[in-house]
Design an enzyme around this catalytic site. Structure first.
Site, PDB file in Angstrom:
ATOM      1  N   SER A   1       0.802  -1.140   0.077  1.00 48.76           N
ATOM      2  CA  SER A   1       0.068  -0.053  -0.008  1.00 48.76           C
ATOM      3  C   SER A   1       0.788   1.241  -0.018  1.00 48.76           C
ATOM      4  O   SER A   1       1.737   1.464  -1.068  1.00 48.76           O
ATOM      5  CB  SER A   1      -1.029  -0.142   1.095  1.00 48.76           C
ATOM      6  OG  SER A   1      -2.003   1.040   0.945  1.00 48.76           O
TER       7      SER A   1
ATOM      8  N   ASP B   1     -10.806  -4.261  -3.993  1.00 53.83           N
ATOM      9  CA  ASP B   1      -9.965  -3.157  -3.363  1.00 53.83           C
ATOM     10  C   ASP B   1     -10.868  -1.976  -3.239  1.00 53.83           C
ATOM     11  O   ASP B   1     -11.015  -1.316  -4.240  1.00 53.83           O
ATOM     12  CB  ASP B   1      -8.619  -2.528  -3.847  1.00 53.83           C
ATOM     13  CG  ASP B   1      -7.847  -1.663  -2.920  1.00 53.83           C
ATOM     14  OD1 ASP B   1      -8.543  -1.085  -2.169  1.00 53.83           O
ATOM     15  OD2 ASP B   1      -6.553  -1.778  -3.122  1.00 53.83           O
TER      16      ASP B   1
ATOM     17  N   HIS C   1      -8.432  -5.051  -0.276  1.00 50.97           N
ATOM     18  CA  HIS C   1      -7.009  -4.372  -0.190  1.00 50.97           C
ATOM     19  C   HIS C   1      -6.038  -5.285   0.624  1.00 50.97           C
ATOM     20  O   HIS C   1      -6.324  -5.409   1.617  1.00 50.97           O
ATOM     21  CB  HIS C   1      -7.525  -2.991   0.541  1.00 50.97           C
ATOM     22  CG  HIS C   1      -6.046  -2.039   0.389  1.00 50.97           C
ATOM     23  ND1 HIS C   1      -5.448  -1.658  -0.556  1.00 50.97           N
ATOM     24  CD2 HIS C   1      -5.199  -1.449   1.622  1.00 50.97           C
ATOM     25  CE1 HIS C   1      -4.474  -0.459  -0.191  1.00 50.97           C
ATOM     26  NE2 HIS C   1      -4.286  -0.816   1.092  1.00 50.97           N
TER      27      HIS C   1
END
Length: 333
Positions: free
Chosen positions: A103, A222, A278
């Site tokens: 991320s 996501d 995610h």
């Protein structure tokens, strides 16, 4: 009692076979965690250890300051400089290393790749859910004092000097209907992506195109990154929230501001779309899509390779015994 004895034998056998594998020519790797996370968290530490075990290469999770807190409130430039200093001080990285970014950690990794003067060379960059082209929404935080502070900052002018120096994700928040303000006020991503017409840094492009492989992993469900295609450098066109442009149709790619097009045309970019939310990667997908870029190239002896594969299968068996399914996400947010 019997299960406990079996586990002990399996673990000892695994350690024995791992000890047979040469590591002198292994390329180590570092893991850079995402926002609101830290190296000591169960998910990140297990993720790093599993990659270490499966690849035969030594992995290091690089912490920035006070982990989760600083991931929110230390500017991305400061975080990049901190990691730059750390990798330059690690003797085990001096001959080169790979990066696995999670991320927000991907932007720190790219900052190190593009701007860490005198740092060791980076071979492969494996990106999981990286907001490479920006995000149109600040990641959700949750509850607690850290999140209360973050939420109050988000309510202020996001491109003001005050917020840009106080809230890390403001450095890559890119509102497509407010691009002039973004280019003028956002302090990190416009520079990282060479988006400023009169300030494009050729060194950034040169270092970016030096990668042997760039692996861009997007998660199909996501909802943290807006849009999820930013994981591939895809994004909205300037001035609108529709349509979502694939990376090859963005100006960053067409005009090749950082060298993504050069890498892509050389066959060095992999765009992978995996199931899950995610960072919701499973052990099975870690083995299939991440480990091959980290594997110890010293494993050339056939018997040692077979021993390593056997040890890896034993590790999987241990995981199944203690309930670690290969399909269970490790890092799901």
């Amino acid at each position: 009692m019997m299960i406990g004895r079996q586990l002990s034998i399996i673990v000892l056998a695994f350690v024995f076979f791992i000890s047979l594998i040469p590591s002198s020519s292994s390329i180590p790797f570092i893991v850079l965690h995402g926002i609101a996370d830290k190296c000591s968290s169960k998910g990140v530490s297990q993720f790093t250890q599993l990659l270490n075990n499966w690849s035969g290469s030594k992995g290091h999770c690089i912490e920035v300051g006070n982990g989760a807190w600083d991931s929110w409130f230390m500017t991305l430039q400061e975080q990049t400089e901190t990691v730059c200093k750390k990798v330059k001080s690690m003797k085990e990285l001096k001959d080169g290393y790979n990066i696995v970014g999670l991320s927000q950690g991907n932007l720190i990794g790219r900052g190190v790749l593009e701007s860490c003067d005198g740092g060791p060379p980076i071979k492969n960059f494996i990106s999981l859910a990286g907001p490479h082209a920006g995000t149109a929404s600040v990641p959700l935080c949750g509850s607690g004092i850290m999140c209360i502070i973050a939420d109050n900052l988000i309510k202020l002018e996001i491109y003001s000097d005050y917020v840009q120096t106080k809230l890390a994700p403001s450095g890559y928040l890119k509102i497509p209907t407010d691009i002039p303000a973004y280019l003028k006020g956002c302090r990190f991503l416009p520079k990282l992506n060479n988006e400023l017409p009169n300030q494009r840094n050729s060194t950034y492009k040169e270092r970016f195109t030096s990668l042997q492989n760039l692996v861009l992993i997007m998660f199909q469900n996501d909802t943290v990154l807006i849009p999820k295609e930013t994981s591939w450098f895809g994004y909205y066109p300037s001035g609108a929230f529709d349509p979502i442009l694939p990376p090859q149709e963005t100006k960053l790619y067409i005009e090749d501001w950082i060298g993504l097009r050069i890498l892509d045309e050389a066959g060095k970019v992999r765009y992978l779309g995996l199931p899950g939310k995610h960072l919701g990667i499973s052990q099975r997908d870690m083995k299939k899509y991440v480990v091959p870029y980290l594997e110890d190239k010293a494993l050339t002896n056939t018997k040692l390779v077979e021993s390593y594969k056997w040890a890896s299968s034993i590790w999987t068996a241990v995981g199944e015994l203690i309930g670690l399914s290969e399909d269970r996400p490790l890092l799901h947010k």
